[in-house]
Motif scaffolding. Structure first.
Motif, PDB file in Angstrom:
ATOM      1  N   ALA A  11       0.835  -1.207   0.000  1.00 15.02           N
ATOM      2  CA  ALA A  11       0.000   0.000   0.000  1.00 15.02           C
ATOM      3  C   ALA A  11       0.869   1.256   0.000  1.00 15.02           C
ATOM      4  O   ALA A  11       0.590   2.223  -0.723  1.00 15.02           O
ATOM      5  N   HIS A  12       1.930   1.252   0.813  1.00 15.21           N
ATOM      6  CA  HIS A  12       2.821   2.415   0.886  1.00 15.21           C
ATOM      7  C   HIS A  12       3.465   2.702  -0.465  1.00 15.21           C
ATOM      8  O   HIS A  12       3.766   3.855  -0.786  1.00 15.21           O
ATOM      9  N   GLU A  13       3.653   1.650  -1.252  1.00 19.20           N
ATOM     10  CA  GLU A  13       4.304   1.807  -2.557  1.00 19.20           C
ATOM     11  C   GLU A  13       3.331   2.205  -3.657  1.00 19.20           C
ATOM     12  O   GLU A  13       3.748   2.502  -4.777  1.00 19.20           O
ATOM     13  N   HIS A  14       2.040   2.209  -3.344  1.00 20.56           N
ATOM     14  CA  HIS A  14       1.026   2.468  -4.377  1.00 20.56           C
ATOM     15  C   HIS A  14       0.038   3.557  -3.964  1.00 20.56           C
ATOM     16  O   HIS A  14      -1.172   3.439  -4.170  1.00 20.56           O
ATOM     17  N   GLY A  15       0.546   4.628  -3.386  1.00 17.94           N
ATOM     18  CA  GLY A  15      -0.299   5.795  -3.130  1.00 17.94           C
ATOM     19  C   GLY A  15      -0.818   5.944  -1.728  1.00 17.94           C
ATOM     20  O   GLY A  15      -1.566   6.878  -1.437  1.00 17.94           O
ATOM     21  N   PHE A  16      -0.445   5.025  -0.818  1.00 14.73           N
ATOM     22  CA  PHE A  16      -0.931   5.091   0.555  1.00 14.73           C
ATOM     23  C   PHE A  16       0.241   5.123   1.543  1.00 14.73           C
ATOM     24  O   PHE A  16       0.254   4.403   2.531  1.00 14.73           O
ATOM     25  N   ARG A  17       1.206   5.981   1.243  1.00 15.80           N
ATOM     26  CA  ARG A  17       2.344   6.131   2.161  1.00 15.80           C
ATOM     27  C   ARG A  17       1.864   6.598   3.525  1.00 15.80           C
ATOM     28  O   ARG A  17       2.357   6.194   4.563  1.00 15.80           O
TER      29      ARG A  17
ATOM     30  N   LEU B  27      -8.382   6.609   2.921  1.00 16.16           N
ATOM     31  CA  LEU B  27      -7.778   7.713   2.186  1.00 16.16           C
ATOM     32  C   LEU B  27      -6.266   7.592   2.219  1.00 16.16           C
ATOM     33  O   LEU B  27      -5.688   7.178   3.229  1.00 16.16           O
ATOM     34  N   GLY B  28      -5.629   7.950   1.123  1.00 13.68           N
ATOM     35  CA  GLY B  28      -4.186   7.819   1.059  1.00 13.68           C
ATOM     36  C   GLY B  28      -3.494   9.028   0.472  1.00 13.68           C
ATOM     37  O   GLY B  28      -4.097   9.829  -0.245  1.00 13.68           O
ATOM     38  N   SER B  29      -2.215   9.131   0.779  1.00 13.85           N
ATOM     39  CA  SER B  29      -1.374  10.194   0.245  1.00 13.85           C
ATOM     40  C   SER B  29       0.045   9.675   0.114  1.00 13.85           C
ATOM     41  O   SER B  29       0.476   8.806   0.881  1.00 13.85           O
ATOM     42  N   ASP B  30       0.762  10.188  -0.874  1.00 11.76           N
ATOM     43  CA  ASP B  30       2.174   9.840  -1.033  1.00 11.76           C
ATOM     44  C   ASP B  30       3.065  10.676  -0.122  1.00 11.76           C
ATOM     45  O   ASP B  30       4.283  10.499  -0.109  1.00 11.76           O
ATOM     46  N   LYS B  31       2.453  11.580   0.631  1.00  3.77           N
ATOM     47  CA  LYS B  31       3.220  12.377   1.575  1.00  3.77           C
ATOM     48  C   LYS B  31       3.646  11.509   2.756  1.00  3.77           C
ATOM     49  O   LYS B  31       3.106  10.431   2.979  1.00  3.77           O
ATOM     50  N   THR B  32       4.619  11.972   3.515  1.00  3.99           N
ATOM     51  CA  THR B  32       5.045  11.231   4.694  1.00  3.99           C
ATOM     52  C   THR B  32       3.884  11.109   5.676  1.00  3.99           C
ATOM     53  O   THR B  32       2.891  11.849   5.584  1.00  3.99           O
TER      54      THR B  32
END
Length: 246
Positions: free
Chosen positions: A114-120, A140-145
């Protein structure tokens, strides 16, 4: 959100979800709301915990993320051990993805992907319509930290919760119509089942509907045949589990 203009835009799309005619209209509105509020990806799933199985027969998805993530999720059957779904079955409090308890290697693999596909960074918003029937989960996801993303989620928490409620209402309406159409269940059928749920006898129902008792017993048989039940009490349970009496 920082501006009145952005708030007005979000509220406009909320109104459009309520009147949306099909899934593509809903997906467009959700994408607009989510991006305006600062998130980048989303998945909404509604399900009936009482019917959950490996076939996911009761699950409904609205997807607003990278397609490859959905392919991995399905291929690995992560829906069977998804910690966010597990949390949402028995909780209604929104929670950051980083706060959800992870106990198995499969769950850890899911989160890594998930972290690698838009849910960091992520935000999980459960919503329950009642003690029985469908529940919803807006993820909900974000590539932000995590620190950056969780700050954005916190600011718009109220709107995300409202969005989850609207999506569950929409999902329940759609699921109800699909079941009624697939089984040829009518509004009159549901009226009879509703009386049964409230403890009415056949005589009571006949009096309320101004028909004969024989007619009501005939209704019982037709409804049982449509549902594939051997006893009318099973029909009531079927209707409750599938949200047909809401």
């Amino acid at each position: 959100m920082e501006s009145t203009q952005s708030e007005a835009s979000v509220l406009k799309y909320f109104d459009q979800i309520i009147s949306a005619q099909d899934e593509s209209d809903v997906a467009h509105c959700v994408r607009a709301i989510v991006s305006t509020l600062g998130a980048e990806s989303y998945v909404f799933v509604s399900m009936n915990p009482a019917e959950s199985s490996e076939s996911r027969a009761s699950h409904r998805f609205l997807i607003g993320c990278r397609p490859e993530w959905c392919q991995l999720y399905n291929a690995n059957k992560w829906f069977m051990t998804d910690p966010f779904l597990d949390y949402s079955v028995s909780n209604t409090e929104p929670i950051f993805g980083s706060q959800v308890e992870v106990t198995t290697q499969g769950q850890r693999d899911m989160l890594t992907s998930a972290h690698e596909h838009g849910f960091r960074s992520g935000f999980v918003v459960p919503v329950h319509a009642s003690d029985k029937g469908r529940i919803g989960v807006l993820y909900l996801g974000s590539d932000k930290t995590e620190a950056e993303g969780e700050k954005i989620f916190s600011v718009s928490r109220m709107y995300f919760r409202a969005l989850a409620v609207e999506l569950l209402d929409w999902s329940i309406r759609v699921a109800k119509l699909e079941i009624m159409e697939s089984r040829s269940i009518t509004g009159k059928d549901l009226q009879v089942v509703s009386y049964l749920k409230d403890g009415f006898t056949a005589e009571d129902i006949a009096r309320e509907m101004d028909v004969s008792v024989q007619t009501i017993y005939g209704n019982y048989k037709k409804i049982k045949d449509k549902v594939g039940a051997s006893h009318i009490s099973e029909v009531v349970k079927f209707a409750e589990v599938n949200g047909l009496l809401v």
